[in-house]
Design an enzyme around this catalytic site. Structure first.
Site, PDB file in Angstrom:
ATOM      1  N   GLU A   1      61.786  27.941 -27.370  1.00 24.19           N
ATOM      2  CA  GLU A   1      60.811  26.985 -26.859  1.00 24.19           C
ATOM      3  C   GLU A   1      59.404  27.470 -27.168  1.00 24.19           C
ATOM      4  O   GLU A   1      59.060  28.621 -26.868  1.00 24.19           O
ATOM      5  CB  GLU A   1      60.967  26.794 -25.345  1.00 24.19           C
ATOM      6  CG  GLU A   1      62.265  26.118 -24.945  1.00 24.19           C
ATOM      7  CD  GLU A   1      62.367  25.813 -23.461  1.00 24.19           C
ATOM      8  OE1 GLU A   1      63.266  25.040 -23.084  1.00 24.19           O
ATOM      9  OE2 GLU A   1      61.550  26.339 -22.664  1.00 24.19           O
ATOM     10  N   CYS A   2      58.599  26.616 -27.763  1.00 21.87           N
ATOM     11  CA  CYS A   2      57.177  26.834 -28.028  1.00 21.87           C
ATOM     12  C   CYS A   2      56.947  28.106 -28.851  1.00 21.87           C
ATOM     13  O   CYS A   2      57.136  28.095 -30.057  1.00 21.87           O
ATOM     14  CB  CYS A   2      56.383  26.836 -26.723  1.00 21.87           C
ATOM     15  SG  CYS A   2      54.611  26.543 -26.974  1.00 21.87           S
ATOM     16  N   ALA A   3      56.544  29.196 -28.232  1.00 20.08           N
ATOM     17  CA  ALA A   3      56.330  30.426 -28.997  1.00 20.08           C
ATOM     18  C   ALA A   3      57.590  30.832 -29.749  1.00 20.08           C
ATOM     19  O   ALA A   3      57.533  31.341 -30.869  1.00 20.08           O
ATOM     20  CB  ALA A   3      55.890  31.554 -28.073  1.00 20.08           C
TER      21      ALA A   3
END
Length: 468
Positions: free
Chosen positions: A344-346
């Protein structure tokens, strides 16, 4: 370790909500300082944060010695708020809940949903309003009166005046609030000694500056202890509504045949954004959760069958992440061998070919880079196809929070279809890999952990996963 599940209601502990008229009024200063001060007085304090914020809970955890936990009605549903609170606050003498933005601010265009006021009402908790008094005197009474009368179901139990300039300034403020009939529970003077560094997404996480953060929390405790009436605040907390609730618990699954599969979860300074409930949900689903720091570990933990990599700041640590070629190769090898990966994201950026030109894991045929534009907001999402965490058609809610872009924005098999801020698909589903910008909460996507662990158990020990 996941706490033992409870099926019977537990009484909610004494509690306070720390709110403000707007952001940057001093909520984090007061909330974190109170947590640390009450802990130093011998109380077991449960820390909570309204909204999807990951950074403040890190400081709350330092202040209390317990995991900082989030309360977000948009991500998890209003009905989950009290059970999540009861889960996090189990065994505590006192709970302190830091609000988000202004007291009545929540999800855009959806009334009180996800606001601090909604959480205070649902929990039956009195509110302490932190007011930046640096540029006002008698007007503070009108401001506080307006917030106290806007919603009669929200109980403003008192005010902490922040950034007060002098004894005379304090006298004027106290006199005005005395006219308004609102107790002053604390007065904090202007100080430059409590500076906490910030950067492009807010405060620098506590995990990135551990020693300095410990000192900062101790300074906050001293500042709040000197300026606030702790006995009065504790009495107010004990005046919260008498309520009980069955604590939230993640779905529990039997240990898979062959034992608990090892699920490596990224941590360390580069990957600080995760909800405490995620590791608990994975454990309840039958996994053995082992932390790994991609900045330092050169291999995945022995026997790793799956990898979870959440949010954080890989853009800050891109050279160090790139330099750790052995771990990047191990992650890529796990993905090639069919081991499930949840990013997720990073984590999405870490799986790309490169981030700002620095080589990453190369699991995804995509390139990531920093931008000046902040992408921030709640999202409604639907799973476009089957993946390691969701069946096709699964609906959930999440949020985005980043200053990066990835090109392409979606792979041939996208992760999610989104409606805000425009209809689009995003993210990547490739084999057992699920990678996306969308942050989700285990209470809002309750099947994900069990689905992921079951996939890990079927995968078997993959090549490139350490010594196992």
């Amino acid at each position: 370790m996941t706490p033992q599940p409870h099926s019977a209601p537990l009484p909610l502990p004494p509690r306070l909500v720390i709110a403000a008229p707007s952001s940057n009024s001093g909520k984090t200063t007061v909330a974190t300082g109170l947590m640390a001060a009450f802990r130093a007085a011998g109380l077991t304090v449960s820390p909570h944060k309204v909204g999807p914020d990951y950074i403040d809970p890190g400081y709350h955890g330092l202040a209390t010695g317990r995991p900082g936990r989030n309360l977000d009605a948009y991500l998890c549903g209003t009905d989950a708020l009290v059970p999540l609170f009861a889960h996090g606050a189990r065994g505590a003498d006192l709970a302190v809940i830091e609000g988000v933005m202004g007291l009545y601010d929540g999800a855009a265009g959806q009334g009180e949903l996800a606001s601090t006021a909604q959480v205070a009402k649902v929990l039956g908790a009195p509110v302490v309003l932190v007011v930046d008094a640096s540029a006002q005197s008698r007007s503070v009474a009108a401001l506080v009166h307006g917030f106290a009368s806007f919603d009669p179901e929200v109980r403003i139990g008192g005010v902490v005046l922040n950034k007060v300039g002098s004894d005379r300034h304090e006298e004027l403020l106290r006199a005005a609030l005395d006219e308004a009939g609102v107790p002053v529970l604390g007065v904090l003077r202007r100080t430059k000694e409590l500076f906490t560094p910030s950067r492009h997404l807010g405060l620098v996480p506590a995990a990135e500056r551990r020693a300095e953060a410990v000192d900062a929390v101790a300074a906050l405790a001293a500042h709040v202890r000197a300026g606030c009436d702790l006995p009065a605040l504790l009495r107010l907390a004990h005046a919260a509504a008498t309520r009980s609730a069955v604590p939230w618990q993640p779905p529990v699954a039997a240990v898979p045949r062959g034992g608990r599969p090892v699920v490596a979860v990224a941590g360390g300074p580069a990957f600080t954004f995760s909800y405490a409930e995620q590791a608990e949900a994975l454990t309840a689903a039958g996994a053995e959760v082992v932390r790994v720091d991609p900045l330092r570990a050169e291999e995945l933990p022995e026997g790793t069958r799956a990898f979870v990599v959440g949010g954080g700041f890989p853009e800050v640590y891109a050279p160090e992440l790139a330099a750790n070629a052995p771990l990047r190769a191990a992650v890529a090898g796990l993905a090639r061998a069919g081991g499930p990966v949840w990013a997720e994201c990073a984590g999405l950026l870490y799986l790309a070919r490169a981030l700002d030109g620095a080589p990453m894991c190369g699991v995804l045929e995509a390139e990531a880079r920093m931008t000046e534009r902040l992408t921030l907001g709640y999202r409604e999402a639907v799973a476009v196809g089957d993946s390691a965490i969701a069946a096709a058609g699964t609906r959930t809610r999440g949020h985005e929070f980043h200053r990066t872009v990835i090109e392409p924005a979606a792979g041939p098999g996208p992760a999610w279809g989104l409606r805000q801020p425009r209809a689009r698909v995003e993210g990547f589903v490739r084999g057992a890999v699920h990678a996306s910008y969308l942050h989700t909460h285990p209470a809002g996507l309750p099947e994900a952990a069990a689905r992921f662990v079951a996939r890990a158990a079927r995968a078997g020990t993959a090549a490139g996963t350490g010594r196992g």
